[in-house]
Design a protein around this motif. Structure first.
Motif, PDB file in Angstrom:
ATOM      1  N   HIS A   1       0.805  -1.220   0.000  1.00  0.00           N
ATOM      2  CA  HIS A   1       0.000   0.000   0.000  1.00  0.00           C
ATOM      3  C   HIS A   1       0.842   1.276   0.000  1.00  0.00           C
ATOM      4  O   HIS A   1       0.298   2.368   0.163  1.00  0.00           O
TER       5      HIS A   1
ATOM      6  N   ALA B   1      -2.511   8.279   6.169  1.00  0.00           N
ATOM      7  CA  ALA B   1      -3.699   7.523   5.772  1.00  0.00           C
ATOM      8  C   ALA B   1      -4.489   8.265   4.701  1.00  0.00           C
ATOM      9  O   ALA B   1      -4.975   7.671   3.727  1.00  0.00           O
ATOM     10  N   GLU B   2      -4.609   9.574   4.856  1.00  0.00           N
ATOM     11  CA  GLU B   2      -5.356  10.361   3.884  1.00  0.00           C
ATOM     12  C   GLU B   2      -4.655  10.372   2.533  1.00  0.00           C
ATOM     13  O   GLU B   2      -5.291  10.218   1.479  1.00  0.00           O
TER      14      GLU B   2
ATOM     15  N   GLU C   1      -2.516  10.328  10.571  1.00  0.00           N
ATOM     16  CA  GLU C   1      -3.698  10.922   9.952  1.00  0.00           C
ATOM     17  C   GLU C   1      -3.409  11.349   8.514  1.00  0.00           C
ATOM     18  O   GLU C   1      -4.156  11.016   7.586  1.00  0.00           O
TER      19      GLU C   1
ATOM     20  N   ILE D   1      -6.152   5.013   2.709  1.00  0.00           N
ATOM     21  CA  ILE D   1      -6.334   3.772   3.448  1.00  0.00           C
ATOM     22  C   ILE D   1      -6.895   4.067   4.837  1.00  0.00           C
ATOM     23  O   ILE D   1      -6.925   5.217   5.280  1.00  0.00           O
ATOM     24  N   ASP D   2      -7.329   3.009   5.532  1.00  0.00           N
ATOM     25  CA  ASP D   2      -7.979   3.165   6.829  1.00  0.00           C
ATOM     26  C   ASP D   2      -6.983   3.584   7.909  1.00  0.00           C
ATOM     27  O   ASP D   2      -5.959   2.913   8.117  1.00  0.00           O
ATOM     28  N   GLN D   3      -7.291   4.668   8.617  1.00  0.00           N
ATOM     29  CA  GLN D   3      -6.370   5.227   9.607  1.00  0.00           C
ATOM     30  C   GLN D   3      -6.161   4.294  10.787  1.00  0.00           C
ATOM     31  O   GLN D   3      -5.030   4.116  11.263  1.00  0.00           O
ATOM     32  N   ASP D   4      -7.235   3.707  11.310  1.00  0.00           N
ATOM     33  CA  ASP D   4      -7.118   2.842  12.489  1.00  0.00           C
ATOM     34  C   ASP D   4      -6.231   1.631  12.195  1.00  0.00           C
ATOM     35  O   ASP D   4      -5.329   1.283  12.974  1.00  0.00           O
ATOM     36  N   THR D   5      -6.475   1.000  11.051  1.00  0.00           N
ATOM     37  CA  THR D   5      -5.658  -0.162  10.672  1.00  0.00           C
ATOM     38  C   THR D   5      -4.208   0.239  10.476  1.00  0.00           C
ATOM     39  O   THR D   5      -3.277  -0.452  10.931  1.00  0.00           O
ATOM     40  N   LEU D   6      -3.982   1.351   9.805  1.00  0.00           N
ATOM     41  CA  LEU D   6      -2.621   1.822   9.572  1.00  0.00           C
ATOM     42  C   LEU D   6      -1.900   2.089  10.884  1.00  0.00           C
ATOM     43  O   LEU D   6      -0.732   1.715  11.045  1.00  0.00           O
ATOM     44  N   GLU D   7      -2.567   2.723  11.833  1.00  0.00           N
ATOM     45  CA  GLU D   7      -1.918   3.038  13.100  1.00  0.00           C
ATOM     46  C   GLU D   7      -1.507   1.770  13.839  1.00  0.00           C
ATOM     47  O   GLU D   7      -0.411   1.693  14.404  1.00  0.00           O
ATOM     48  N   ARG D   8      -2.372   0.766  13.826  1.00  0.00           N
ATOM     49  CA  ARG D   8      -2.026  -0.495  14.493  1.00  0.00           C
ATOM     50  C   ARG D   8      -0.830  -1.170  13.815  1.00  0.00           C
ATOM     51  O   ARG D   8       0.036  -1.742  14.473  1.00  0.00           O
TER      52      ARG D   8
END
Length: 330
Positions: free
Chosen positions: A25, A43-44, A40, A48-55
């Motif tokens: 990705h 991800a933007e 933030e 892609i999804d911010q929550d998944t990326l942060e984890r």
């Protein structure tokens, strides 16, 4: 507290697919090429999804692949960046993809192997690799990513000055051949591989400056004799096969080698007591699952070379995972 070595082994099931998803990705590409960023904004930008990326970033931070600075900006660590920079010669993205999508699916066979042994008639993974152009290109991409950066060091270590014609046996799209041509302006090289590999030769940007000195001969090294040259190279090939097959291939190399000439074996090497390193031990198991070979010590490779007729053999160790074993034909 779990020992760190055991912890890394247990959670490797999670960390390798995380690395692959981050590569796929464009997470590393954006952080390396555009600089540190917050989760933030990253991800933007990537959609892609911010929550998944942060984890995922937290996993990679714990691994030491990514670091988080004051202000919440993430960056790729200096140690990891050369291997995750898609523009660089040591990029491992293709290899990580191969481990995640191909090798991991075969690891389930280990239980059967332990109980019953490996079937002698098990299909070769090359059946999948050569099933269509897309699969072949993906495999060749992985081999280039895994090999080209190290090949530059190995070509310099081999000392290609004075060699006139290199034959890269099973050379894929030519990572070692290209590295050798870049190192030695008077050299010409021929890649010998299956005929369907031919159209992919020269696709990599690093090959373009040496395209006029890089040739290709299609064939099967099990049934065909090898092209002649004063240096024949086996880059990460002999570890695919058992000792008898290796000797057969080296005997073909001896016949094709124009004396005085030499053969180069480039591969991972075990320590003399087989105590490591980890990458060699892990890939030795992969060779059992995916191929019919194994990794060896330097002395074991020299014994194979001598059985094929080569003499004055030596081991030259590189700074990375793969090393050089040389045999001479007088």
């Amino acid at each position: 507290m779990m020992p760190s070595a055991l912890e890394n082994a247990v959670y490797g099931l999670v960390s390798t697919p995380v690395l692959h998803s981050a590569v796929r990705h464009g997470v590393f590409a954006r952080l390396i090429e555009d600089g540190p960023d917050t989760v933030e904004c990253l991800a933007e930008r990537l959609g892609i999804d911010q929550d998944t990326l942060e984890r995922m970033l937290l996993v990679m931070t714990s691994l030491g692949v990514v670091e988080r600075a004051a202000g919440g900006k993430y960056s790729v660590t200096a140690d990891a960046a050369p291997f995750l920079d898609r523009r660089g010669p040591r990029y491992l993205g293709g290899f990580i993809e191969h481990l995640t999508l191909e090798t991991s699916g075969r690891l389930g066979r280990l239980d059967t192997y332990l109980s019953e042994g490996k079937p002698a008639t098990e299909a070769s993974p090359f059946d999948d690799v050569y099933r269509d152009t897309e699969s072949l290109r993906a495999f060749m991409r992985a081999m280039w990513d895994l090999s080209f950066g190290m090949s530059q060091e190995l070509a310099a270590l081999a000392g290609m000055a004075g060699t006139t014609h290199l034959v890269d046996v099973g050379g894929a799209t030519g990572p070692f051949a290209v590295a050798a041509l870049l190192d030695a302006p008077a050299l010409r090289a021929t890649v010998f591989d299956m005929p369907m590999v031919g159209p992919l030769i020269g696709e990599d940007a690093q090959a373009q400056p040496v395209a006029d000195r890089l040739g290709f001969v299609g064939g099967d090294f099990f049934t065909d004799e090898l092209p002649h040259g004063d240096c024949l190279a086996f880059g990460y090939i002999l570890s695919d096969w058992d000792d008898a097959t290796c000797v057969m291939l080296l005997e073909k190399a001896y016949r094709a080698c124009e004396g005085p000439g030499r053969v180069l074996i480039m591969d991972r090497l075990f320590e003399d007591d087989h105590s490591g390193p980890l990458a060699t031990a892990a890939m030795n198991l992969v060779m059992h699952i995916e191929m019919a070979g194994k990794h060896r010590t330097g002395a074991e490779f020299i014994a194979l070379l001598e059985r094929a007729g080569f003499a004055d053999c030596e081991v030259r160790r590189a700074g990375g995972e793969k090393h050089l074993v040389i045999g001479h034909k007088r």
